[in-house]
Scaffold this motif. Structure first.
Motif, PDB file in Angstrom:
ATOM      1  N   VAL A  74       0.851  -1.189   0.000  1.00 13.96           N
ATOM      2  CA  VAL A  74       0.000   0.000   0.000  1.00 13.96           C
ATOM      3  C   VAL A  74       0.891   1.245   0.000  1.00 13.96           C
ATOM      4  CG1 VAL A  74      -1.894   1.212   1.133  1.00 13.96           C
ATOM      5  CG2 VAL A  74      -1.700  -1.281   1.365  1.00 13.96           C
ATOM      6  N   ASP A  75       0.608   2.151  -0.929  1.00 16.03           N
ATOM      7  CA  ASP A  75       1.305   3.439  -1.012  1.00 16.03           C
ATOM      8  C   ASP A  75       0.482   4.451  -0.214  1.00 16.03           C
ATOM      9  OD1 ASP A  75       2.878   5.580  -1.755  1.00 16.03           O
ATOM     10  OD2 ASP A  75       2.439   5.475  -3.896  1.00 16.03           O
ATOM     11  N   PHE A 108      -3.395   5.644  -0.269  1.00 14.29           N
ATOM     12  CA  PHE A 108      -4.041   6.204  -1.468  1.00 14.29           C
ATOM     13  C   PHE A 108      -3.823   5.374  -2.719  1.00 14.29           C
ATOM     14  CE2 PHE A 108      -0.388   9.111  -0.389  1.00 14.29           C
ATOM     15  CZ  PHE A 108       0.540   8.613  -1.299  1.00 14.29           C
ATOM     16  N   ASP A 109      -3.041   4.287  -2.638  1.00 12.92           N
ATOM     17  CA  ASP A 109      -2.895   3.425  -3.818  1.00 12.92           C
ATOM     18  C   ASP A 109      -2.515   2.021  -3.364  1.00 12.92           C
ATOM     19  OD1 ASP A 109      -2.745   2.550  -6.465  1.00 12.92           O
ATOM     20  OD2 ASP A 109      -1.658   4.324  -7.132  1.00 12.92           O
ATOM     21  N   LEU A 110      -2.925   1.036  -4.162  1.00 15.20           N
ATOM     22  CA  LEU A 110      -2.672  -0.376  -3.853  1.00 15.20           C
ATOM     23  C   LEU A 110      -1.886  -0.987  -5.018  1.00 15.20           C
ATOM     24  CD1 LEU A 110      -3.305  -2.717  -1.865  1.00 15.20           C
ATOM     25  CD2 LEU A 110      -5.373  -3.158  -3.199  1.00 15.20           C
ATOM     26  N   LEU A 111      -0.645  -1.405  -4.733  1.00 18.82           N
ATOM     27  CA  LEU A 111       0.237  -1.889  -5.805  1.00 18.82           C
ATOM     28  C   LEU A 111       0.250  -3.410  -5.919  1.00 18.82           C
ATOM     29  CD1 LEU A 111       3.304   0.455  -5.149  1.00 18.82           C
ATOM     30  CD2 LEU A 111       1.048   1.002  -6.040  1.00 18.82           C
ATOM     31  N   HIS A 112      -0.142  -4.083  -4.836  1.00 21.21           N
ATOM     32  CA  HIS A 112      -0.070  -5.549  -4.806  1.00 21.21           C
ATOM     33  C   HIS A 112      -1.118  -6.042  -3.817  1.00 21.21           C
ATOM     34  CE1 HIS A 112       2.269  -9.435  -4.881  1.00 21.21           C
ATOM     35  NE2 HIS A 112       1.593  -9.588  -3.767  1.00 21.21           N
ATOM     36  N   LEU A 113      -1.789  -7.141  -4.147  1.00 22.83           N
ATOM     37  CA  LEU A 113      -2.732  -7.750  -3.213  1.00 22.83           C
ATOM     38  C   LEU A 113      -2.809  -9.248  -3.445  1.00 22.83           C
ATOM     39  CD1 LEU A 113      -4.820  -7.233  -0.930  1.00 22.83           C
ATOM     40  CD2 LEU A 113      -6.577  -7.159  -2.717  1.00 22.83           C
ATOM     41  N   ASN A 114      -2.556 -10.015  -2.358  1.00 20.00           N
ATOM     42  CA  ASN A 114      -2.701 -11.481  -2.372  1.00 20.00           C
ATOM     43  C   ASN A 114      -2.091 -12.129  -3.624  1.00 20.00           C
ATOM     44  OD1 ASN A 114      -4.017 -11.061   0.024  1.00 20.00           O
ATOM     45  ND2 ASN A 114      -6.072 -11.299  -0.834  1.00 20.00           N
ATOM     46  N   ASP A 115      -0.806 -11.881  -3.794  1.00 19.41           N
ATOM     47  CA  ASP A 115       0.012 -12.457  -4.886  1.00 19.41           C
ATOM     48  C   ASP A 115      -0.285 -11.887  -6.267  1.00 19.41           C
ATOM     49  OD1 ASP A 115       1.318 -14.052  -3.036  1.00 19.41           O
ATOM     50  OD2 ASP A 115      -0.117 -15.691  -3.259  1.00 19.41           O
ATOM     51  N   ASP A 117       0.079  -8.561  -8.774  1.00 22.31           N
ATOM     52  CA  ASP A 117       0.655  -7.236  -9.036  1.00 22.31           C
ATOM     53  C   ASP A 117      -0.433  -6.399  -9.721  1.00 22.31           C
ATOM     54  OD1 ASP A 117       2.013  -5.002  -9.989  1.00 22.31           O
ATOM     55  OD2 ASP A 117       3.840  -6.116 -10.460  1.00 22.31           O
ATOM     56  N   LEU A 118      -0.818  -5.294  -9.094  1.00 21.60           N
ATOM     57  CA  LEU A 118      -1.938  -4.492  -9.609  1.00 21.60           C
ATOM     58  C   LEU A 118      -1.489  -3.250 -10.383  1.00 21.60           C
ATOM     59  CD1 LEU A 118      -4.255  -4.465  -6.430  1.00 21.60           C
ATOM     60  CD2 LEU A 118      -3.996  -6.248  -8.175  1.00 21.60           C
ATOM     61  N   ARG A 119      -0.200  -3.072 -10.571  1.00 25.60           N
ATOM     62  CA  ARG A 119       0.294  -1.802 -11.130  1.00 25.60           C
ATOM     63  C   ARG A 119      -0.160  -1.523 -12.556  1.00 25.60           C
ATOM     64  NH1 ARG A 119       6.545  -2.303  -9.781  1.00 25.60           N
ATOM     65  NH2 ARG A 119       5.999  -4.524  -9.956  1.00 25.60           N
ATOM     66  N   ASP A 120      -0.552  -2.561 -13.312  1.00 30.47           N
ATOM     67  CA  ASP A 120      -1.024  -2.335 -14.685  1.00 30.47           C
ATOM     68  C   ASP A 120      -2.531  -2.072 -14.758  1.00 30.47           C
ATOM     69  OD1 ASP A 120       1.415  -2.433 -15.872  1.00 30.47           O
ATOM     70  OD2 ASP A 120       1.271  -4.526 -16.526  1.00 30.47           O
ATOM     71  N   MET A 121      -3.212  -2.180 -13.622  1.00 28.05           N
ATOM     72  CA  MET A 121      -4.638  -1.856 -13.585  1.00 28.05           C
ATOM     73  C   MET A 121      -4.805  -0.340 -13.579  1.00 28.05           C
ATOM     74  SD  MET A 121      -6.071  -4.523 -10.717  1.00 28.05           S
ATOM     75  CE  MET A 121      -7.750  -3.945 -10.803  1.00 28.05           C
ATOM     76  N   ALA A 122      -5.995   0.141 -13.915  1.00 25.97           N
ATOM     77  CA  ALA A 122      -6.276   1.578 -13.867  1.00 25.97           C
ATOM     78  C   ALA A 122      -6.307   2.036 -12.406  1.00 25.97           C
ATOM     79  CB  ALA A 122      -7.622   1.874 -14.525  1.00 25.97           C
ATOM     80  N   LEU A 123      -5.816   3.235 -12.174  1.00 28.92           N
ATOM     81  CA  LEU A 123      -5.778   3.802 -10.820  1.00 28.92           C
ATOM     82  C   LEU A 123      -7.139   3.685 -10.127  1.00 28.92           C
ATOM     83  CD1 LEU A 123      -4.492   5.783  -8.600  1.00 28.92           C
ATOM     84  CD2 LEU A 123      -5.663   7.572  -9.869  1.00 28.92           C
ATOM     85  N   GLU A 124      -8.203   4.028 -10.843  1.00 27.01           N
ATOM     86  CA  GLU A 124      -9.545   4.017 -10.255  1.00 27.01           C
ATOM     87  C   GLU A 124      -9.901   2.634  -9.713  1.00 27.01           C
ATOM     88  OE1 GLU A 124     -13.383   6.616 -11.382  1.00 27.01           O
ATOM     89  OE2 GLU A 124     -12.544   5.417 -13.005  1.00 27.01           O
ATOM     90  N   GLU A 125      -9.518   1.586 -10.452  1.00 26.85           N
ATOM     91  CA  GLU A 125      -9.808   0.213 -10.007  1.00 26.85           C
ATOM     92  C   GLU A 125      -8.950  -0.162  -8.801  1.00 26.85           C
ATOM     93  OE1 GLU A 125      -9.326  -2.307 -13.395  1.00 26.85           O
ATOM     94  OE2 GLU A 125     -10.772  -1.185 -14.597  1.00 26.85           O
ATOM     95  N   ARG A 126      -7.667   0.225  -8.831  1.00 27.99           N
ATOM     96  CA  ARG A 126      -6.785  -0.075  -7.692  1.00 27.99           C
ATOM     97  C   ARG A 126      -7.329   0.569  -6.419  1.00 27.99           C
ATOM     98  NH1 ARG A 126      -2.724   1.846 -11.277  1.00 27.99           N
ATOM     99  NH2 ARG A 126      -2.186   3.561  -9.860  1.00 27.99           N
ATOM    100  N   ARG A 127      -7.800   1.822  -6.546  1.00 28.46           N
ATOM    101  CA  ARG A 127      -8.304   2.544  -5.373  1.00 28.46           C
ATOM    102  C   ARG A 127      -9.618   1.942  -4.861  1.00 28.46           C
ATOM    103  NH1 ARG A 127      -7.164   7.396  -3.534  1.00 28.46           N
ATOM    104  NH2 ARG A 127      -9.318   8.167  -3.761  1.00 28.46           N
ATOM    105  N   GLU A 128     -10.444   1.443  -5.756  1.00 32.11           N
ATOM    106  CA  GLU A 128     -11.700   0.798  -5.330  1.00 32.11           C
ATOM    107  C   GLU A 128     -11.404  -0.433  -4.471  1.00 32.11           C
ATOM    108  OE1 GLU A 128     -14.338  -0.114  -8.559  1.00 32.11           O
ATOM    109  OE2 GLU A 128     -14.524   2.003  -9.132  1.00 32.11           O
ATOM    110  N   ILE A 129     -10.416  -1.216  -4.911  1.00 28.47           N
ATOM    111  CA  ILE A 129     -10.035  -2.416  -4.143  1.00 28.47           C
ATOM    112  C   ILE A 129      -9.469  -1.997  -2.789  1.00 28.47           C
ATOM    113  CG2 ILE A 129      -8.549  -4.458  -4.093  1.00 28.47           C
ATOM    114  CD1 ILE A 129      -8.606  -4.346  -7.226  1.00 28.47           C
ATOM    115  N   LEU A 130      -8.603  -0.958  -2.793  1.00 29.10           N
ATOM    116  CA  LEU A 130      -7.995  -0.485  -1.543  1.00 29.10           C
ATOM    117  C   LEU A 130      -9.075  -0.028  -0.562  1.00 29.10           C
ATOM    118  CD1 LEU A 130      -5.504   0.276   0.152  1.00 29.10           C
ATOM    119  CD2 LEU A 130      -5.468   2.477  -1.039  1.00 29.10           C
TER     120      LEU A 130
END
Length: 294
Positions: A74-75, A108-115, A117-130
């Motif tokens: 988490v960033d 404010f950002d989620l780069l990895h979750l449960n094995d 790597d989320l960095r190629d997902m859109a920011l909006e989707e990463r933040r929804e998961i976070l």
């Protein structure tokens, strides 16, 4: 698997926030950019430069269990709140050493979750998961988006005394290093500092060297953008108050002055030293000289 620290994405400083629907706007917190990592080896918290500060943030490490993630990166920002509920950088260092219970981690950002790597997902989707894994009311919080038009948000952020705002492209991927996908617009404030001297070189802008009032600590320089009349008044005042260089300071083409001239300086809010600073006005310090019977 032991997850490695990921160098953070660094926003670009701009004068005004971007307009349009393609951006998410958030408060720019006045704290320490940090990265929270959870994996089989436990929970760790790193500074933005990758230094392991887990030992300094014991309470937040325990709190991270509330995320319920097997592994995550988490960033975010570690902050302390003042009485008005705003992040307060000057109190942060004291809290790290003496008041752990006052610290918050704002994600404010989620780069990895449960094995994954989320960095190629859109920011909006990463933040929804976070947002979905952070429980409200705890000391690990989610950086909520600010609703409304960018110009209006910036005005409200400024009025509230906040450091500024960060605007992020909704569809952007996460890439380490400087990026224009995240833009930070910072608010200015005007404060008084003591004038140490004036640097003037032919063909170069003149600037004032300023110190913190009371301590004499050098805080940086401010461009002299005064009109001609005020400028000439400043040069005369500086010559009349000529003094020796402060201990340990050596600067070419600098006219040093004795203590007693106070400058009003406009500068970016939330910085330890002066940034993007300009001298707005100056005056001589008023010395109390009470008369008998006052």
């Amino acid at each position: 698997m032991r997850l490695k620290f990921i160098a953070p994405l660094m926003p670009t400083l701009v004068e005004k926030p971007p307009e349009g629907d393609g951006w998410i706007h958030e408060v720019k917190f006045d704290g320490y950019r940090s990265q929270l990592i959870i994996d089989d080896h436990g929970t760790r918290i790193y500074t933005r430069n990758g230094h392991d500060w887990t030992a300094k943030y014991r309470d937040l490490v325990k709190e991270a269990k509330s995320l319920g993630a097997e592994s995550a990166i988490v960033d975010g920002e570690i902050i302390v709140l003042n009485d008005a509920g705003l992040s307060n950088f000057s109190e942060l260092r004291k809290a790290i050493t003496r008041r752990q219970h006052d610290l918050y981690f704002v994600g404010f950002d989620l780069l990895h979750l449960n094995d994954h790597d989320l960095r190629d997902m859109a920011l909006e989707e990463r933040r929804e998961i976070l947002a979905s894994i952070i429980e409200p009311g705890g000391r690990i919080q989610f950086s909520e988006p600010l609703p409304g038009d960018a110009k209006a948000i910036f005005h409200l952020v400024d009025q509230a005394g906040l450091e500024g705002m960060v605007s992020k492209r909704r569809d952007s991927k996460y890439r380490s290093g400087p990026s224009t996908n995240w833009l930070k617009a910072k608010c200015y404030q005007i404060e008084e500092f003591e004038l140490l001297g004036v640097a003037r070189e032919p063909g170069k802008p003149a600037f004032a060297l300023m110190a913190e009032r009371g301590t004499g600590r050098y805080v940086g320089s401010a461009f002299i953008t005064l009109n001609r009349e005020m400028r000439e008044r400043l040069w005369k005042r500086v010559q009349d108050h000529a003094g020796a260089a402060p201990k340990g300071m050596k600067r070419p083409a600098t006219q040093w002055v004795k203590p007693g001239i106070i400058g009003r300086v406009k500068h970016l809010r939330g910085e330890e030293d002066l940034r993007h600073a300009s001298l707005q006005d100056f005056r001589e310090e008023e010395h109390a000289n009470p008369k008998k019977g006052d």
